[in-house]
Each structure stands twice: as C-alpha cells, then as structure tokens.
Motif scaffolding. Structure first.
Motif, PDB file in Angstrom:
ATOM      1  N   ILE A 266     -16.829 -12.454   0.140  1.00  0.00           N
ATOM      2  CA  ILE A 266     -17.076 -11.337   1.044  1.00  0.00           C
ATOM      3  C   ILE A 266     -15.713 -10.872   1.558  1.00  0.00           C
ATOM      4  N   VAL A 267     -15.388  -9.574   1.409  1.00  0.00           N
ATOM      5  CA  VAL A 267     -14.129  -9.062   1.957  1.00  0.00           C
ATOM      6  C   VAL A 267     -14.449  -8.100   3.100  1.00  0.00           C
ATOM      7  N   ILE A 268     -13.786  -8.323   4.236  1.00  0.00           N
ATOM      8  CA  ILE A 268     -13.977  -7.478   5.419  1.00  0.00           C
ATOM      9  C   ILE A 268     -12.604  -6.955   5.833  1.00  0.00           C
ATOM     10  N   ALA A 269     -12.529  -5.657   6.073  1.00  0.00           N
ATOM     11  CA  ALA A 269     -11.219  -5.017   6.170  1.00  0.00           C
ATOM     12  C   ALA A 269     -11.053  -4.170   7.423  1.00  0.00           C
ATOM     13  N   CYS A 270      -9.788  -3.889   7.704  1.00  0.00           N
ATOM     14  CA  CYS A 270      -9.336  -2.991   8.757  1.00  0.00           C
ATOM     15  C   CYS A 270      -7.993  -2.466   8.280  1.00  0.00           C
ATOM     16  N   HIS A 271      -7.323  -1.627   9.071  1.00  0.00           N
ATOM     17  CA  HIS A 271      -5.948  -1.275   8.682  1.00  0.00           C
ATOM     18  C   HIS A 271      -4.987  -1.578   9.814  1.00  0.00           C
ATOM     19  N   LEU A 272      -3.849  -2.099   9.422  1.00  0.00           N
ATOM     20  CA  LEU A 272      -2.842  -2.593  10.358  1.00  0.00           C
ATOM     21  C   LEU A 272      -1.929  -1.480  10.859  1.00  0.00           C
ATOM     22  N   VAL A 310     -10.373 -11.793   5.028  1.00  0.00           N
ATOM     23  CA  VAL A 310      -9.978 -10.733   5.944  1.00  0.00           C
ATOM     24  C   VAL A 310      -8.800  -9.986   5.333  1.00  0.00           C
ATOM     25  N   LEU A 311      -8.920  -8.664   5.287  1.00  0.00           N
ATOM     26  CA  LEU A 311      -7.854  -7.803   4.764  1.00  0.00           C
ATOM     27  C   LEU A 311      -7.377  -6.881   5.873  1.00  0.00           C
ATOM     28  N   TRP A 312      -6.131  -7.095   6.318  1.00  0.00           N
ATOM     29  CA  TRP A 312      -5.477  -6.173   7.244  1.00  0.00           C
ATOM     30  C   TRP A 312      -4.602  -5.265   6.382  1.00  0.00           C
ATOM     31  N   SER A 313      -5.098  -4.086   6.094  1.00  0.00           N
ATOM     32  CA  SER A 313      -4.487  -3.204   5.107  1.00  0.00           C
ATOM     33  C   SER A 313      -3.296  -2.438   5.673  1.00  0.00           C
ATOM     34  N   GLY A 314      -2.296  -2.231   4.842  1.00  0.00           N
ATOM     35  CA  GLY A 314      -1.151  -1.407   5.206  1.00  0.00           C
ATOM     36  C   GLY A 314      -1.341   0.030   4.757  1.00  0.00           C
ATOM     37  N   ASN A 315      -0.657   0.932   5.426  1.00  0.00           N
ATOM     38  CA  ASN A 315      -0.602   2.353   5.077  1.00  0.00           C
ATOM     39  C   ASN A 315      -1.952   2.963   4.723  1.00  0.00           C
ATOM     40  N   GLU A 316      -2.893   2.857   5.630  1.00  0.00           N
ATOM     41  CA  GLU A 316      -4.142   3.601   5.452  1.00  0.00           C
ATOM     42  C   GLU A 316      -3.979   5.044   5.896  1.00  0.00           C
ATOM     43  N   GLU A 317      -3.203   5.273   6.950  1.00  0.00           N
ATOM     44  CA  GLU A 317      -3.128   6.598   7.540  1.00  0.00           C
ATOM     45  C   GLU A 317      -2.479   7.627   6.627  1.00  0.00           C
ATOM     46  N   MET A 318      -1.468   7.234   5.896  1.00  0.00           N
ATOM     47  CA  MET A 318      -0.790   8.178   5.003  1.00  0.00           C
ATOM     48  C   MET A 318      -0.898   7.735   3.551  1.00  0.00           C
ATOM     49  N   GLY A 319      -1.930   6.959   3.254  1.00  0.00           N
ATOM     50  CA  GLY A 319      -2.025   6.298   1.959  1.00  0.00           C
ATOM     51  C   GLY A 319      -2.305   7.228   0.797  1.00  0.00           C
TER      52      GLY A 319
END
Length: 459
Positions: A266-272, A310-319
C-alpha cells in the motif's frame, strides 16, 4: 488620600486581564501529525522545488521518519525543471494610478529591464481571450478574469484553474507581451495566489502574473468605464522570476514492513515541496502529517499484513512531466503495489469516500465504509482522482484507488498564498483526518486477498 481611585484602577486592571488571554496564540495540537506539520513549517518553512530549502526539507523528513520507527528510509534524488522568483510589482497607470497586489506565476519569464509598460486589455473569460483575433494583442498585456466560487469538493479549481494553466499560452499566441490573471482563489483578501503555468512548446513564454481578487475587481470596474467610452487602461508590470533547468529535487520514502512481504504494498503519498509565499502548512505539510501518523496508528495492536509505504514526494507544485510522482513510478514501477492513496487538500475534516476497486473487493470496501460511518464519512459515487503524487504509479500498474475527500470550502482561500501558514490548521480537524486514514489502512493493509481496480466501463 481616598481609596476610591485605587479601587477603580484595580477593578480596571482585573477586567483587562480577564478579557485578554495570557497567550494570544493559535490552538496548539499534539501527537505525531501535529508534530510533523508544526516542525516542517517552523524549522524549514517555504520549500520551493529545486531550492536549498527543499533539500533541507528532505533531510528533515528523512530524520523524522527514522525517529518515528520507519524502515528503509531513503532519499531518492532526481533532476527537474524548476523556477525561482524575483522582484515583482505592478500598477495601473491609466486611466487611474492604482497599485496592484501581484505575484508571478511559476515559469513566467522576466519582463524587460525597467519593466513592461503597455496597454492592458480586459477579457471577462478565457473563452473571450480565445476568440480574440491572432496578433490583436501585439505589444499589449492581456488581463483574464473569471469567477471561481467555493465548493465543498473543490470542483471549481479545474475549470477556473485553466485560466492560470492555459491562459498565458493563449495570450502569447494572440501576440501579447504579457498576461495578468485574476487569482485562482475564493478569498476576498488582498493576497494574490501563485501557481504554475506551462507554456506550450510552439509559443514564446511571456511574463505572467496573478493579482488578488480585490485588485481583479478594481480592474474589472475600470474596464467597464473604458468600455463605456472612458480612457483605455495601461499597466506598468515588473516580474523578474525565471525558470532554471536541471535543478535538484527528490522523494523521501519510508516503509512499515508487513507480515507478508510477498503481498503487493500500500503506498500513501503527500508532497514535501511548497510554494514560497506561505510556509506550506495546508499545501502540503498537513498531508505528509496525516499519512505518516495514520500509517503508524494502523500498526497499533499488531503489525499489518501488507507493507505500508509513505511517499513524501518532491516537486509536485511545478512538476513538469509529473515531478516526484513520475520519478517514483520510474524507480519503483517493477515493485507490486495494491492500492495508492494521497492526501493533498489541506487539513479540514474528511467527509466523503470514493472507491475504485474490483467487484470481488466488495467485502473489503464494506468494511472500510463501516469503519468510516461513525466518523460521518460517507461513500460517494464519481471518479476517483488519486492525486498527482500517485497518478503515475496508478497508471503504470492499474491500481485500486481510495479517495478520502476533505471539506474544501475554505481551501482555495489559502491555496498558494501568503496565508498558507500553521495557524490555519485546526488540530481537531487534523486528527480527524488521521483517524479516517487509520480506519481505512487497518482494513486494506490487512486484506489477504487480491486487491484490484474496477473494470473499465464499455462505451
């Protein structure tokens, strides 16, 4: 000496002390989720993709997840196209001199040295701009208006956000020297909302900015006077932000291993990352806090059957090309996943749940619904979205998706503004999110059977 003045002074002091709290500070929360959102916003603050602050946030996140007991904690770096803000200002110069509260949009290019002084042409909608003759805006700045309204599910952001996402490209095709839009937001504060715009490959990027809603109202009123025979509008615009390629970004990933490592995870994500105007409390430190605290809480009483990642994703805002979510899919696309979920809509209470699971998973889904029901979280029909940080892995592996919908009535008051700060996070609502996510994870992470996605409906 009479004691009456002394008595009156004492009564006044007592009244004032009773009226003014000892600490005039926002509510303070407790627990894992609050510690994460408070720590990330206080110790790091704004975390623009590709910046030194985003790098510090990755180190902070890695240390925090290790301290919380997660395993296989790692930072997976990747290169990205990023953007750096520069000095910015704007003012109407005709027919009335008026300062404007403005912010550049991500991937705006700089105005000429000394600023861009040009006629300002008003368009009430994106469609009106599209209808303008090609070349009609040469040497001019286009202003695009719209009327975004608050909605519980945030549905207005799709169509009205297109003004920001597509408007600058269309304006460039019409020959505009620059473009200004009404902020994609629902507040009435004099805070402009930033956000990314992506220029099509066949157009020349132009300076692009957003003004606050009150300033957009001012421009609209002035445009009405111009249309009625008044003097034309003109603007003096300075935006010095610019893109830079091959910037460093990265994902922070951590696991809570399950009892059966052979089962898909199970992968649960957000952006850092965050925008730079505020401190990224609701967008999206809260999301990282929610999924992390829920993953830990789901293990209370015993190790889950499946691994929770847990995935704290980088560069979601300008990805461009998907940012951290796309990088995750490239690096982990060969690992079997079962379900992907994301929290990236602030910290107001969860009120709805949507499911995209196989028919054979109905018993599991019924358990999830039963667990959410006492919290006031009810099932809703409609398409699941997943989110930008899990979209690529969902597509690559055709994964099941569960969306927990948060109340979005006030989200776009704060989104991408200077007001995105910790005091806007209600500790009780934050914990309700954690409780809802925990209830879901306790069911799906202990599901022994195959978890699949619903079959696509035939046309």
């Amino acid at each position: 000496m009479s004691t009456l003045p002394v008595l009156r002074a004492g009564l006044l002091a007592a009244a004032l002390s009773a009226a003014v709290p000892a600490f005039a500070t926002p509510q303070q929360g407790s627990g894992v989720a609050w510690d994460i959102v408070e720590g990330l916003t206080t110790e790091i603050g704004p975390r623009m993709a590709g910046s030194e602050a985003e790098a510090r946030a990755r180190d902070w996140g890695s240390a925090k997840l290790k301290a919380l007991g997660f395993q296989n904690v790692r930072v997976e770096e990747f290169k990205t196209l990023a953007w750096k803000r520069g000095p910015e200002s704007a003012k109407l110069t005709a027919p009335y001199a008026q300062p404007l509260a403005i912010t550049a949009l991500g991937f705006s290019v700089p105005t000429p040295k000394g600023g861009l002084k040009a006629p300002l042409v008003y368009f009430p909608t994106l469609a009106a701009l599209e209808a303008a003759p090609d070349g009609s805006l040469k040497g001019k700045v286009a202003f695009i208006d719209h009327a975004m309204r608050a909605a519980q599910d945030g549905s207005g952001y799709g169509p009205y956000g297109n003004v920001r996402r597509q408007g600058p490209t269309i304006a460039s095709r019409k020959g505009a020297a620059g473009v200004v839009i009404r902020s994609a937001g629902t507040d009435s504060h004099r805070n402009p909302h930033t956000g990314v715009t992506i220029f099509a490959k066949d157009v020349a990027p132009i300076p692009a900015g957003a003004v606050s809603n009150p300033d957009a109202d001012l421009i609209a009123r002035t445009a009405a006077r111009t249309a009625a025979g008044g003097k034309p509008m003109a603007i003096d615009l300075t935006l010095e932000g610019k893109p830079f390629p091959d910037a460093p970004s990265g994902n922070v990933i951590a696991d809570l291993p399950g009892r059966d490592p052979s089962l898909p995870i199970i992968v649960i994500a957000c952006h850092l990352d965050s925008w730079d105007l505020g401190t990224g409390a609701i967008d999206d430190a809260s999301g990282c806090a929610i999924v992390t605290a829920a993953a830990l809480a789901a293990q209370q009483g015993g190790q889950a059957l499946r691994t929770i990642r847990v995935l704290w994703s980088g560069n979601e805002e300008m990805g461009v090309g998907g940012g951290g979510g796309a990088a995750y899919a490239r690096m982990h696309g060969s690992e079997p996943h079962a379900v992907a979920m994301e929290s990236d809509f602030g910290a107001d209470k969860v009120w709805a749940a949507k499911f995209n699971t196989a028919a054979d998973n109905k018993p599991m889904v019924d358990k999830v619904k039963a667990a959410l029901w006492p919290m006031g979280v009810v099932p809703h029909d409609g398409e699941t979205e997943g989110g930008a940080d899990v979209a690529a892995i969902i597509k690559a592996q055709n994964l099941a998706v569960i969306d927990l919908g948060q109340d979005g009535m006030h989200y776009f008051d704060l989104h991408h503004t200077p007001d995105d700060t910790l005091d806007k996070v209600d500790p009780a609502a934050l914990q309700q999110n954690v409780d809802a996510w925990t209830a879901v994870l306790r069911v799906i992470a202990n599901e022994p059977g195959v978890i699949g996605k619903a079959e696509a409906k035939s046309e």
